[in-house]
Write an enzyme that holds these catalytic residues in place. Structure first.
Site, PDB file in Angstrom:
ATOM      1  N   LYS A   1      -7.913   1.465  -3.187  1.00  0.00           N
ATOM      2  CA  LYS A   1      -7.612   1.047  -1.802  1.00  0.00           C
ATOM      3  C   LYS A   1      -7.790   2.216  -0.820  1.00  0.00           C
ATOM      4  CE  LYS A   1      -5.173  -0.973   1.635  1.00  0.00           C
ATOM      5  NZ  LYS A   1      -5.311  -2.235   2.285  1.00  0.00           N
TER       6      LYS A   1
ATOM      7  N   LYS B   1      -1.922   5.102   8.481  1.00  0.00           N
ATOM      8  CA  LYS B   1      -1.091   5.139   7.265  1.00  0.00           C
ATOM      9  C   LYS B   1      -1.984   5.338   6.026  1.00  0.00           C
ATOM     10  CE  LYS B   1       1.512   2.314   4.063  1.00  0.00           C
ATOM     11  NZ  LYS B   1       2.107   1.039   3.674  1.00  0.00           N
TER      12      LYS B   1
ATOM     13  N   THR C   1       0.873  -1.178   0.000  1.00  0.00           N
ATOM     14  CA  THR C   1       0.000   0.000   0.000  1.00  0.00           C
ATOM     15  C   THR C   1       0.908   1.225   0.000  1.00  0.00           C
ATOM     16  OG1 THR C   1      -1.635  -1.181   1.307  1.00  0.00           O
ATOM     17  CG2 THR C   1      -1.843   1.212   1.214  1.00  0.00           C
TER      18      THR C   1
HETATM   19  P1  NAD Z   1       6.140  -5.557   7.358  1.00  0.00           P
HETATM   20  O1  NAD Z   1       6.824  -4.371   7.946  1.00  0.00           O
HETATM   21  O2  NAD Z   1       5.852  -6.725   8.229  1.00  0.00           O
HETATM   22  O3  NAD Z   1       6.960  -6.093   6.075  1.00  0.00           O
HETATM   23  C1  NAD Z   1       7.675  -5.273   5.197  1.00  0.00           C
HETATM   24  C2  NAD Z   1       8.998  -5.972   4.911  1.00  0.00           C
HETATM   25  O4  NAD Z   1       9.722  -5.226   3.944  1.00  0.00           O
HETATM   26  C3  NAD Z   1       9.898  -6.115   6.142  1.00  0.00           C
HETATM   27  O5  NAD Z   1      10.184  -7.494   6.382  1.00  0.00           O
HETATM   28  C4  NAD Z   1      11.143  -5.325   5.774  1.00  0.00           C
HETATM   29  O6  NAD Z   1      12.347  -5.875   6.289  1.00  0.00           O
HETATM   30  C5  NAD Z   1      11.105  -5.394   4.257  1.00  0.00           C
HETATM   31  N1  NAD Z   1      11.892  -4.357   3.608  1.00  0.00           N
HETATM   32  C6  NAD Z   1      11.983  -3.042   3.948  1.00  0.00           C
HETATM   33  N2  NAD Z   1      12.825  -2.414   3.101  1.00  0.00           N
HETATM   34  C7  NAD Z   1      13.252  -3.340   2.214  1.00  0.00           C
HETATM   35  C8  NAD Z   1      14.133  -3.301   1.093  1.00  0.00           C
HETATM   36  N3  NAD Z   1      14.723  -2.163   0.712  1.00  0.00           N
HETATM   37  N4  NAD Z   1      14.350  -4.457   0.423  1.00  0.00           N
HETATM   38  C9  NAD Z   1      13.743  -5.602   0.797  1.00  0.00           C
HETATM   39  N5  NAD Z   1      12.910  -5.709   1.840  1.00  0.00           N
HETATM   40  C10 NAD Z   1      12.668  -4.583   2.544  1.00  0.00           C
HETATM   41  O7  NAD Z   1       4.790  -4.990   6.712  1.00  0.00           O
HETATM   42  P2  NAD Z   1       3.494  -5.829   6.259  1.00  0.00           P
HETATM   43  O8  NAD Z   1       2.505  -5.834   7.365  1.00  0.00           O
HETATM   44  O9  NAD Z   1       3.948  -7.095   5.639  1.00  0.00           O
HETATM   45  O10 NAD Z   1       2.899  -4.851   5.134  1.00  0.00           O
HETATM   46  C11 NAD Z   1       3.457  -4.775   3.837  1.00  0.00           C
HETATM   47  C12 NAD Z   1       2.575  -3.868   2.995  1.00  0.00           C
HETATM   48  O11 NAD Z   1       1.247  -4.388   2.969  1.00  0.00           O
HETATM   49  C13 NAD Z   1       2.476  -2.440   3.541  1.00  0.00           C
HETATM   50  O12 NAD Z   1       2.483  -1.548   2.466  1.00  0.00           O
HETATM   51  C14 NAD Z   1       1.136  -2.447   4.266  1.00  0.00           C
HETATM   52  O13 NAD Z   1       0.540  -1.151   4.330  1.00  0.00           O
HETATM   53  C15 NAD Z   1       0.337  -3.384   3.402  1.00  0.00           C
HETATM   54  N6  NAD Z   1      -0.793  -4.038   4.085  1.00  0.00           N
HETATM   55  C16 NAD Z   1      -0.608  -4.600   5.323  1.00  0.00           C
HETATM   56  C17 NAD Z   1      -1.691  -5.214   5.950  1.00  0.00           C
HETATM   57  C18 NAD Z   1      -1.527  -5.860   7.319  1.00  0.00           C
HETATM   58  O14 NAD Z   1      -2.542  -6.232   7.932  1.00  0.00           O
HETATM   59  N7  NAD Z   1      -0.311  -6.032   7.824  1.00  0.00           N
HETATM   60  C19 NAD Z   1      -2.931  -5.269   5.315  1.00  0.00           C
HETATM   61  C20 NAD Z   1      -3.075  -4.717   4.042  1.00  0.00           C
HETATM   62  C21 NAD Z   1      -1.989  -4.104   3.433  1.00  0.00           C
END
Ligand code: NAD
Length: 288
Positions: free
Chosen positions: A160, A235, A85
């Site tokens: 979204k 966010k 997102t």
């Molecule tokens: P998270 O923080 O658990 O995972 C993100 C991952 O990206 C981390 O493991 C981090 O180490 C990695 N990362 C950061 N910089 C990086 C780079 N340069 N190269 C490679 N990896 C890198 O977050 P999440 O909960 O998995 O969410 C991911 C996305 O999904 C976000 O944009 C969030 O808004 C969206 N989202 C999350 C949810 C939820 O319930 N968690 C629901 C819908 C959408």
């Protein structure tokens, strides 16, 4: 298909695991090293030779940085499928950059949370060319239950944040109405029975009721453990207001919801709680 998967956090790791059951997946994350997925040592190495590279990253700046790393490593015609997102502008910039590198791009943020990612029941809202959407449709079928093609690049992100702006505002309205009903001496079950079958009904009331013990099971029944954390709602609301500012759209309810969730998360112990914990917040307060 050969798939690169970059960003193996709470959402990415289970999505990649579901894909790995049927496809050849190579993952990369700067921090997370989940079991059960073959890992590369750089993002570019995970992207090399892949038919589709999926990114699942925290925000638009990180997405842009990763796109810079991977696009030159990807093979011509491959698809960069971003499921993070992020702001609409970053999604459109990354899509334009992909096109310059003879790649295709689809932005497809998800709804359904960690449970949906684990169970393969996410909903995807996608923007990008129809043929690229068709290429990744079989992957949506594995990771989710539904994918809606919303039009050109960036439109998945637009869908979204519009959805979540409605969700943030309706959750607040539902919580403040419950707190008012409490103060008027109306019991919560009666409130639910009336509103859930009357014109005030909504997903927040009917499917995710913020009052414990009322309606279907929800995070309210589990001491407001997320679910969908208040900071993630903040966010998405911030992204909605960035987008609204960019196109001069008047969004007073979205703006008010953003300010309330900001205060809740930053000053009122909302951090780490489900976004429906707005109800106990209103319960504690009196009119200013
Ligand atoms: P998270 O923080 O658990 O995972 C993100 C991952 O990206 C981390 O493991 C981090 O180490 C990695 N990362 C950061 N910089 C990086 C780079 N340069 N190269 C490679 N990896 C890198 O977050 P999440 O909960 O998995 O969410 C991911 C996305 O999904 C976000 O944009 C969030 O808004 C969206 N989202 C999350 C949810 C939820 O319930 N968690 C629901 C819908 C959408």
């Amino acid at each position: 298909m050969k798939i690169g998967f970059i960003g193996l956090g709470n959402m990415g790791a289970p999505m990649a695991a579901n894909l790995a059951a049927q496809h050849n997946v190579t993952g990369y994350d700067t921090v997370a090293k989940p079991d059960g997925i073959a890992l590369a040592s750089t993002a570019a190495a995970a992207a090399k030779d892949a038919d589709v590279v999926i990114t699942m990253l925290p925000n638009g700046d990180i997405l842009r940085a990763v796109a810079n790393e991977i696009h030159s490593a990807m093979k011509p015609g491959a698809v960069h499928l971003d499921c993070s997102t992020v702001d609409v502008e970053s999604a459109r910039a990354v899509a334009a950059q992909a096109q310059e590198a003879s790649l295709q791009a689809v932005d497809a943020p998800v709804s359904g949370g960690i449970g949906g990612a684990t169970n393969g029941t996410l909903t995807f809202m996608a923007g990008g060319p129809a043929d690229a959407f068709a290429t990744v449709q079989p992957l949506f079928d594995i990771m989710g239950q539904k994918a809606v093609h919303c039009g050109d690049a960036g439109n998945g992100q637009a869908a979204k944040i519009c959805n979540n702006m409605i969700l943030g505002a309706t959750m607040i309205a539902t919580c403040e109405a419950f707190a008012l009903a409490d103060k008027l001496g109306l019991d919560r079950q009666s409130m639910f029975d009336v509103v859930s079958t009357s014109s005030g009904y909504s997903w927040s009331m009917n499917a995710y009721c913020p009052a414990p013990g009322v309606g279907p099971s929800s995070p309210a029944d589990n001491d407001y453990q997320p679910g969908f954390a208040a900071e993630l709602m903040l966010k998405d609301l911030n992204l909605s207001q960035m987008a609204a500012a960019a196109v001069h759209a008047d969004t007073p309810m979205g703006q008010a919801a953003t300010e309330l969730y900001k205060t809740f998360v930053e000053d009122e112990d909302g951090l780490g709680k489900d976004f429906s914990a707005m109800l106990p917040r209103f319960q504690k307060r009196t009119r200013a």
